[in-house]
Design a protein around this motif. Structure first.
Motif, short mmCIF file in Angstrom:
data_model
loop_
_atom_site.label_atom_id
_atom_site.label_comp_id
_atom_site.label_asym_id
_atom_site.label_seq_id
_atom_site.Cartn_x
_atom_site.Cartn_y
_atom_site.Cartn_z
N THR A 1 43.43 68.68 51.44
CA THR A 1 43.84 69.15 50.11
C THR A 1 43.09 70.42 49.76
O THR A 1 42.12 70.81 50.41
CB THR A 1 43.57 68.08 49.03
N GLN B 1 43.02 67.06 45.62
CA GLN B 1 43.58 65.82 45.10
C GLN B 1 42.66 64.66 45.42
O GLN B 1 41.96 64.66 46.42
CB GLN B 1 44.98 65.58 45.67
N ASP C 1 48.62 70.71 46.11
CA ASP C 1 47.42 70.97 46.92
C ASP C 1 47.47 72.34 47.57
O ASP C 1 46.52 72.76 48.24
CB ASP C 1 47.21 69.87 47.96
N THR D 1 41.68 58.86 47.34
CA THR D 1 42.80 58.52 46.46
C THR D 1 43.00 57.01 46.42
O THR D 1 42.62 56.29 47.36
CB THR D 1 44.10 59.19 46.93
#
Length: 467
Positions: free
Chosen positions: A14, A36, A67, A378
């Motif tokens: 990212t 991200q 991104d 994430t």
């Protein structure tokens, strides 16, 4: 001598951002992406550009994914007033994606500052505002594929179809420095061959240096036939259990691909009686943009769908419901079984998908299908890695839903696709791997050495090199 500094997507996937500097063209950014994973406010507070935005002459953008583009408004907010070059389709997508991202950021910032005010803490100033999004779009110059654009007397670039998402581009930069002609190619994100709706990525033949993505440098993807069969099996099993299906999906590319596949199953009579909910206002808008730029998509697939400007893509799914308003989204909770919910965000860091997790992730009859890469840090990656307990909106939840991954849906080239793409360059250029985690880069580097005797470099964050 020209130099290149790797300011993002260096040994990670990212935050794509690479700074080129030369007397021939000044200072150029290849991409200006957002990292991200984690909290957006914390990311924007901690991420610095490591350069003065006012000194940047131009940005060349590979595509619209955040991104790769998400920090353009912040760049403008801090004084960048030069052109942002990209394809015309990318400009249309940026209007949607950057505005949506800014709206989410402003709402999150407002909530954070209310919390800080109650605690007597210093309020945070916005890193950018909605007007900066509008200004960034104003600074965009949309180009056609294969259209040469002069930067200076000694430098020009051309955009080639990367086959990743609508409008995605490979950047070919040619310039003259100290009497010598030089060529740098930036792959952006390369699509896979025979991808749904997209053309194959363009093959280029010559470059002195190539910046190549390596997201899936350590693996291959299933083919379309196997992917469709796997999706059909998962849906059939979940239907038999009386469950529902949740699919976190990126608004650009992945959602439209999913609609295509579900449409194929419907046409073949293999979709049971699923109710399909597209719970993403942004994905709905993006689908309209895909319809506008249908001429850029794969002729074979659009002909198969009989797609034209009068017949929207989702018309091939008569049991599809577009959930635009929050009330539309909340109404999905009343569906006890037989719902396929496609919602953002693709990596589960925000968006409506988290609300659907809250309603359904604790039920063993339900299935959660991942159809895209999940970056480190994430929520999506945490779930793919097998977490049994997660937090949503500050509350703990037990993960009992079945977790599935459909690798064949990836919009990125797999290892063989990357090897074939770079192998077209003759003679061999200097190759720099970007946009990939270390394990994937090492695997790709090993195969390139074994098959092509090609040595590559894998720069670390903020590393610079002479070109």
């Amino acid at each position: 001598m020209a130099t290149i500094s790797f300011l993002g997507a260096a040994q990670e996937v990212t935050g794509s951002c690479h700074l080129l500097e030369s007397d021939s063209f000044g200072r150029i950014l290849l991409d200006c992406g957002m990292h991200q994973g984690g909290d957006i406010i914390e990311r924007l507070e901690s991420d610095d550009f490591h350069f003065n935005p006012q000194t940047i002459n131009a940005v060349i953008l590979s595509h619209a994914h955040l991104d790769h583009s998400g920090l353009l408004p912040r760049l403008v907010h801090q004084g960048f007033d030069g052109p942002i070059f990209c394809t015309k389709a990318t400009v249309d997508l940026l209007r949607i994606m950057l505005k949506d991202s800014a709206g989410l950021y402003e709402r999150d910032l407002e909530r954070e500052n209310l919390r800080r005010k109650r605690q007597g803490k210093k309020l945070l100033k916005p890193q950018y505002r909605l007007q900066d999004v509008e200004q960034a779009i104003h600074q965009c110059e949309g180009l056609d594929y294969l259209q040469s654009r002069q930067l200076t007397q000694d430098a020009a670039f051309t955009l080639h179809d990367a086959g990743h998402i609508l409008g995605s581009a490979i950047v070919e930069l040619n310039f003259k420095e100290r009497g010598r002609d030089k060529c740098l190619v930036f792959s952006g994100d390369l699509g896979k061959r025979n991808a749904v709706l997209m053309n194959d990525p363009s093959y280029l033949k010559h470059a002195d240096m190539v910046l190549m993505e390596s997201t899936y440098g350590d693996r291959e993807h299933r083919n379309e036939t196997d992917t469709l069969a796997q999706l059909q099996d998962i849906l059939a099993e979940t239907w038999q259990r009386g469950g529902n299906v949740m699919i976190p999906s990126f608004a650009v590319g992945r959602t439209q691909e999913l609609l295509f596949y579900l449409g194929c199953l419907h046409q073949q009579g293999k979709l049971d009686n699923w109710q399909i909910f597209l719970d993403s206002p942004m994905a709905i808008e993006v689908t309209r943009v895909y319809e506008k730029w249908v001429a850029l998509l794969s002729e074979e697939d659009t002909a198969h769908l009989q797609l034209d400007h009068r017949k929207p893509l989702e018309d091939f799914l008569p049991n599809l419901f577009m959930a635009v308003t929050p009330e539309d989204s909340m109404a999905i909770n009343k569906v006890a079984r037989g719902a396929i919910v496609i919602a953002g965000s693709g990596m589960c860091n925000g968006g409506r998908i988290r609300h659907h997790f809250k309603q359904r992730i604790w039920n063993k009859n339900n299935t959660l299908i991942f159809v895209g890469f999940q970056a480190r840090g994430t929520l999506g990656r945490i779930l793919v890695d097998g977490a049994k307990h997660i937090k949503l909106f500050g509350e703990p939840y037990l993960v009992k839903a079945r977790i599935e991954t459909l690798g064949g849906f990836s919009a990125h080239a797999g290892q063989s696709g990357l090897v074939k793409w770079i192998g077209q360059f003759k003679p061999q250029p200097k190759v720099i791997l970007v946009h990939g985690e270390p394990q994937a880069q090492q695997a790709l580097a090993q195969r390139l050495w074994q098959e092509q005797t090609l040595a590559v470099e894998m720069p670390s964050q903020h590393q610079s090199m002479v070109f």
